[in-house]
Design a protein around this motif. Sequence first.
Motif, PDB file in Angstrom:
ATOM      1  N   GLU A  48      68.705  81.425  52.911  1.00 49.72           N
ATOM      2  CA  GLU A  48      68.520  80.585  54.098  1.00 49.72           C
ATOM      3  C   GLU A  48      67.202  79.825  54.099  1.00 49.72           C
ATOM      4  O   GLU A  48      67.053  78.846  54.827  1.00 49.72           O
ATOM      5  N   GLN A  49      66.255  80.240  53.270  1.00 50.83           N
ATOM      6  CA  GLN A  49      64.975  79.548  53.146  1.00 50.83           C
ATOM      7  C   GLN A  49      64.863  78.766  51.830  1.00 50.83           C
ATOM      8  O   GLN A  49      63.815  78.215  51.531  1.00 50.83           O
ATOM      9  N   ASP A  50      65.950  78.732  51.071  1.00 47.46           N
ATOM     10  CA  ASP A  50      65.959  78.109  49.750  1.00 47.46           C
ATOM     11  C   ASP A  50      66.656  76.744  49.833  1.00 47.46           C
ATOM     12  O   ASP A  50      67.877  76.664  49.974  1.00 47.46           O
ATOM     13  N   ALA A  51      65.873  75.676  49.741  1.00 45.14           N
ATOM     14  CA  ALA A  51      66.412  74.323  49.886  1.00 45.14           C
ATOM     15  C   ALA A  51      67.511  74.041  48.865  1.00 45.14           C
ATOM     16  O   ALA A  51      68.529  73.421  49.196  1.00 45.14           O
ATOM     17  N   MET A  52      67.341  74.483  47.638  1.00 40.28           N
ATOM     18  CA  MET A  52      68.349  74.223  46.604  1.00 40.28           C
ATOM     19  C   MET A  52      69.651  74.968  46.900  1.00 40.28           C
ATOM     20  O   MET A  52      70.741  74.446  46.668  1.00 40.28           O
ATOM     21  N   ALA A  53      69.553  76.170  47.439  1.00 40.79           N
ATOM     22  CA  ALA A  53      70.746  76.923  47.809  1.00 40.79           C
ATOM     23  C   ALA A  53      71.491  76.213  48.943  1.00 40.79           C
ATOM     24  O   ALA A  53      72.718  76.131  48.933  1.00 40.79           O
ATOM     25  N   LEU A  54      70.736  75.675  49.888  1.00 43.92           N
ATOM     26  CA  LEU A  54      71.362  74.958  51.004  1.00 43.92           C
ATOM     27  C   LEU A  54      72.017  73.668  50.539  1.00 43.92           C
ATOM     28  O   LEU A  54      73.097  73.298  51.018  1.00 43.92           O
ATOM     29  N   VAL A  55      71.396  72.980  49.584  1.00 42.64           N
ATOM     30  CA  VAL A  55      72.017  71.780  49.010  1.00 42.64           C
ATOM     31  C   VAL A  55      73.295  72.176  48.279  1.00 42.64           C
ATOM     32  O   VAL A  55      74.313  71.480  48.371  1.00 42.64           O
ATOM     33  N   ALA A  56      73.280  73.296  47.577  1.00 43.60           N
ATOM     34  CA  ALA A  56      74.471  73.764  46.871  1.00 43.60           C
ATOM     35  C   ALA A  56      75.605  74.059  47.852  1.00 43.60           C
ATOM     36  O   ALA A  56      76.767  73.725  47.584  1.00 43.60           O
ATOM     37  N   VAL A  57      75.272  74.649  48.985  1.00 50.52           N
ATOM     38  CA  VAL A  57      76.282  74.912  50.013  1.00 50.52           C
ATOM     39  C   VAL A  57      76.885  73.596  50.495  1.00 50.52           C
ATOM     40  O   VAL A  57      78.106  73.464  50.633  1.00 50.52           O
ATOM     41  N   SER A  58      76.039  72.613  50.744  1.00 50.61           N
ATOM     42  CA  SER A  58      76.523  71.303  51.188  1.00 50.61           C
ATOM     43  C   SER A  58      77.455  70.688  50.143  1.00 50.61           C
ATOM     44  O   SER A  58      78.467  70.066  50.492  1.00 50.61           O
ATOM     45  N   HIS A  59      77.138  70.871  48.893  1.00 55.44           N
ATOM     46  CA  HIS A  59      77.976  70.330  47.813  1.00 55.44           C
ATOM     47  C   HIS A  59      79.356  70.996  47.813  1.00 55.44           C
ATOM     48  O   HIS A  59      80.371  70.317  47.644  1.00 55.44           O
ATOM     49  N   VAL A  60      79.398  72.294  47.998  1.00 56.29           N
ATOM     50  CA  VAL A  60      80.679  73.014  48.031  1.00 56.29           C
ATOM     51  C   VAL A  60      81.529  72.513  49.195  1.00 56.29           C
ATOM     52  O   VAL A  60      82.722  72.220  49.037  1.00 56.29           O
ATOM     53  N   VAL A  61      80.927  72.393  50.369  1.00 55.28           N
ATOM     54  CA  VAL A  61      81.665  71.903  51.537  1.00 55.28           C
ATOM     55  C   VAL A  61      82.147  70.473  51.292  1.00 55.28           C
ATOM     56  O   VAL A  61      83.293  70.130  51.598  1.00 55.28           O
ATOM     57  N   ALA A  62      81.295  69.633  50.713  1.00 53.16           N
ATOM     58  CA  ALA A  62      81.676  68.243  50.430  1.00 53.16           C
ATOM     59  C   ALA A  62      82.841  68.176  49.445  1.00 53.16           C
ATOM     60  O   ALA A  62      83.746  67.341  49.604  1.00 53.16           O
ATOM     61  N   THR A  63      82.840  69.042  48.469  1.00 51.63           N
ATOM     62  CA  THR A  63      83.940  69.070  47.499  1.00 51.63           C
ATOM     63  C   THR A  63      85.243  69.466  48.182  1.00 51.63           C
ATOM     64  O   THR A  63      86.288  68.840  47.962  1.00 51.63           O
ATOM     65  N   HIS A  64      85.183  70.492  49.034  1.00 45.96           N
ATOM     66  CA  HIS A  64      86.382  70.879  49.791  1.00 45.96           C
ATOM     67  C   HIS A  64      86.830  69.733  50.699  1.00 45.96           C
ATOM     68  O   HIS A  64      88.028  69.446  50.794  1.00 45.96           O
ATOM     69  N   PHE A  65      85.877  69.078  51.363  1.00 43.30           N
ATOM     70  CA  PHE A  65      86.235  67.989  52.266  1.00 43.30           C
ATOM     71  C   PHE A  65      86.890  66.836  51.501  1.00 43.30           C
ATOM     72  O   PHE A  65      87.869  66.255  51.971  1.00 43.30           O
ATOM     73  N   ALA A  66      86.392  66.517  50.326  1.00 41.73           N
ATOM     74  CA  ALA A  66      86.991  65.449  49.515  1.00 41.73           C
ATOM     75  C   ALA A  66      88.431  65.794  49.147  1.00 41.73           C
ATOM     76  O   ALA A  66      89.321  64.930  49.181  1.00 41.73           O
ATOM     77  N   THR A  67      88.668  67.040  48.811  1.00 40.04           N
ATOM     78  CA  THR A  67      90.025  67.479  48.479  1.00 40.04           C
ATOM     79  C   THR A  67      90.943  67.367  49.691  1.00 40.04           C
ATOM     80  O   THR A  67      92.077  66.874  49.599  1.00 40.04           O
ATOM     81  N   ILE A  68      90.455  67.811  50.846  1.00 38.29           N
ATOM     82  CA  ILE A  68      91.244  67.738  52.073  1.00 38.29           C
ATOM     83  C   ILE A  68      91.497  66.281  52.467  1.00 38.29           C
ATOM     84  O   ILE A  68      92.612  65.918  52.865  1.00 38.29           O
ATOM     85  N   ALA A  69      90.489  65.436  52.349  1.00 37.37           N
ATOM     86  CA  ALA A  69      90.660  64.010  52.667  1.00 37.37           C
ATOM     87  C   ALA A  69      91.734  63.385  51.788  1.00 37.37           C
ATOM     88  O   ALA A  69      92.591  62.628  52.267  1.00 37.37           O
ATOM     89  N   ALA A  70      91.707  63.701  50.506  1.00 36.69           N
ATOM     90  CA  ALA A  70      92.722  63.158  49.594  1.00 36.69           C
ATOM     91  C   ALA A  70      94.114  63.674  49.973  1.00 36.69           C
ATOM     92  O   ALA A  70      95.095  62.913  49.962  1.00 36.69           O
ATOM     93  N   ALA A  71      94.211  64.955  50.313  1.00 39.10           N
ATOM     94  CA  ALA A  71      95.506  65.529  50.707  1.00 39.10           C
ATOM     95  C   ALA A  71      96.050  64.866  51.976  1.00 39.10           C
ATOM     96  O   ALA A  71      97.262  64.814  52.177  1.00 39.10           O
ATOM     97  N   ASN A  72      95.152  64.350  52.788  1.00 36.12           N
ATOM     98  CA  ASN A  72      95.554  63.688  54.045  1.00 36.12           C
ATOM     99  C   ASN A  72      95.583  62.169  53.906  1.00 36.12           C
ATOM    100  O   ASN A  72      95.566  61.464  54.926  1.00 36.12           O
ATOM    101  N   ASP A  73      95.619  61.685  52.683  1.00 34.30           N
ATOM    102  CA  ASP A  73      95.619  60.247  52.412  1.00 34.30           C
ATOM    103  C   ASP A  73      94.500  59.550  53.187  1.00 34.30           C
ATOM    104  O   ASP A  73      94.674  58.470  53.724  1.00 34.30           O
ATOM    105  N   TYR A  74      93.369  60.246  53.260  1.00 36.68           N
ATOM    106  CA  TYR A  74      92.166  59.730  53.921  1.00 36.68           C
ATOM    107  C   TYR A  74      92.435  59.304  55.353  1.00 36.68           C
ATOM    108  O   TYR A  74      91.816  58.425  55.903  1.00 36.68           O
TER     109      TYR A  74
END
Length: 77
Positions: A48-74
Amino acid sequence: MQKPADIASLLTTNPDEGFALAIKLSRLAVKLTQPDAEIRASLRSAYEQDAMALVAVSHVVATHFATIAAANDYWKG
């Protein structure tokens, strides 16, 4: 490893629901990877105090969101 019973589909009605689903998928992945709640809680202070870990979390969520957006034809009409 079991499939979470409460994720039936990637289809959502709008981007806000898609983002919430992306977060849920990310959290479920962590929970399935480390099922012990006490261990997950003890590890939280390490990242929770590690900036790189928090960026990594954001990347994982963004990857899931991109997949969901594509599944929903954006969410096109």
